[in-house]
Design an enzyme around this catalytic site. Structure first.
Site, PDB file in Angstrom:
ATOM      1  N   ALA A  65      30.170  37.342  13.665  1.00 21.83           N
ATOM      2  CA  ALA A  65      31.327  37.633  14.488  1.00 21.83           C
ATOM      3  C   ALA A  65      32.530  36.946  13.837  1.00 21.83           C
ATOM      4  CB  ALA A  65      31.107  37.124  15.905  1.00 21.83           C
ATOM      5  N   GLY A 108      26.381  37.228  14.041  1.00 18.54           N
ATOM      6  CA  GLY A 108      26.542  38.572  14.579  1.00 18.54           C
ATOM      7  C   GLY A 108      26.100  39.659  13.607  1.00 18.54           C
ATOM      8  N   GLU A 111      22.509  39.939  14.126  1.00 16.35           N
ATOM      9  CA  GLU A 111      22.313  40.510  15.467  1.00 16.35           C
ATOM     10  C   GLU A 111      22.600  42.013  15.480  1.00 16.35           C
ATOM     11  OE1 GLU A 111      24.838  37.229  16.967  1.00 16.35           O
ATOM     12  OE2 GLU A 111      23.377  37.080  18.577  1.00 16.35           O
ATOM     13  N   GLU A 131      24.932  29.951  14.074  1.00 15.68           N
ATOM     14  CA  GLU A 131      25.936  29.625  15.089  1.00 15.68           C
ATOM     15  C   GLU A 131      25.926  28.160  15.469  1.00 15.68           C
ATOM     16  OE1 GLU A 131      23.952  32.299  15.182  1.00 15.68           O
ATOM     17  OE2 GLU A 131      25.066  34.041  15.873  1.00 15.68           O
TER      18      GLU A 131
END
Ligand code: HXC
Length: 257
Positions: A65, A108, A111, A131
């Site tokens: 992300a 992300g 993911e 993360e």
């Protein structure tokens, strides 16, 4: 539709989404998530598209992300904006979706790859949920999907230490379906997608729904759903055609493909 952070094109019956933010290693900004969802939804409802491939660059599928975009956000702001919910919507796309992953698939990025139905990895792929090094935890489903994919021991180690997993280990652990040389990644993923897109689209969607139910239900409930779904296949012309073609020793000409 013109997108600025991705490329979306149709090749035969395969919809190809290419993450295209090279200056940030395809970091997944909110705007990029919206573009990915819009492209995937357009392919989903197009009867001319039977499978979707999502890919990045040779260097990075996606490095997570967008950290710079999130850094100053407050908890309340994220709650009100329903931050990351775009990815829940992506997981609801019914058309089979393959992630073709080369290079970094971190946070992300890992993911997103796991939201796809299966991953084909290049030999240079690197998967991780780092993360915790940023003072947060996975936020796009990683703590759940990684654990279901590779089991608690490895998932826990990766989420708690941020350790990155190479392609060979990812294959061995069951995170990826197959590892291929980086030079042939896209070709291989597109060929695999074309095989799926040659099947009946409603039946392929039904198969995806059935396998996904294994994540959400008990064995008894899952088998019950499977039974309902296979009976519904018998309501399609494509079941009649597929079985007739077998009997007549010819290739099936599915109507809904
Ligand atoms: C924003 C990013 C980014 C990211 C890379 N960039 N990852 N920008 N968000 N996730 C940017 C860099 O800032 C840099 O921009 C450019 O992309 C190139 O990256 P470099 O670091 O210079 O490349 P390299 O040295 O090759 O290192 C590659 C890397 C490293 C190991 C992948 O970029 C990295 O560690 N990235 C972050 C990985 C990560 O922590 N991901 C998880 C994010 S959190 P400039 O402008 O400086 O050139 C997440 C979940 C969020 O995904 C859910 C919880 C809230």
């Amino acid at each position: 539709t013109a997108y600025s952070l991705i490329l979306a094109e149709q090749r035969g019956r395969v919809g190809l989404i290419t993450l295209n933010r090279p200056d940030a290693l395809n970091a997944l900004s909110d705007a990029m998530g919206r573009e990915i969802l819009a492209a995937a939804r357009a392919f989903d409802v197009d009867p001319g598209v039977g499978a979707i491939v999502i890919t990045g660059s040779t260097r990075a599928f996606a490095a997570g992300a967008d950290i710079k975009e999130m850094a100053q956000k407050s908890s309340v702001e994220m709650y009100q904006l329903d931050w990351f919910s775009v990815w829940d919507s992506l997981a609801k796309v019914r058309t089979p979706m393959i992630a073709a992953v080369a290079g970094h698939a971190l946070g992300g990025g890992c993911e997103l790859a796991m939201i796809a139905d299966f991953i084909i990895a290049a030999d240079n792929a690197k998967f991780g949920q780092p993360e915790i090094k940023l003072g947060v935890i996975p936020g796009m489903g990683g703590s759940q999907r990684l654990t279901r994919a590779i089991g608690k021991a490895k998932a826990m180690e990766m989420v708690l230490t941020g350790r990155v997993m190479g392609a060979a280990e990812a294959e061995q652990a069951g995170l990826v379906a197959r590892v291929v040389p980086v030079e042939s990644l896209l070709e291989d993923a597109m060929a695999t997608a074309a095989v799926i897109a040659g099947m009946s689209k409603p039946v392929a969607m039904t198969a995806k729904e059935a396998v996904n139910a294994a994540y959400e239900s008990t064995l008894t409930e899952g088998v019950r759903l499977e039974r309902r779904l296979i009976f519904s296949c018998f309501a399609t012309e494509d079941q009649k055609e597929g079985m007739a073609a077998f009997t007549e020793k010819r290739a099936a000409e599915f109507k809904h493909r």
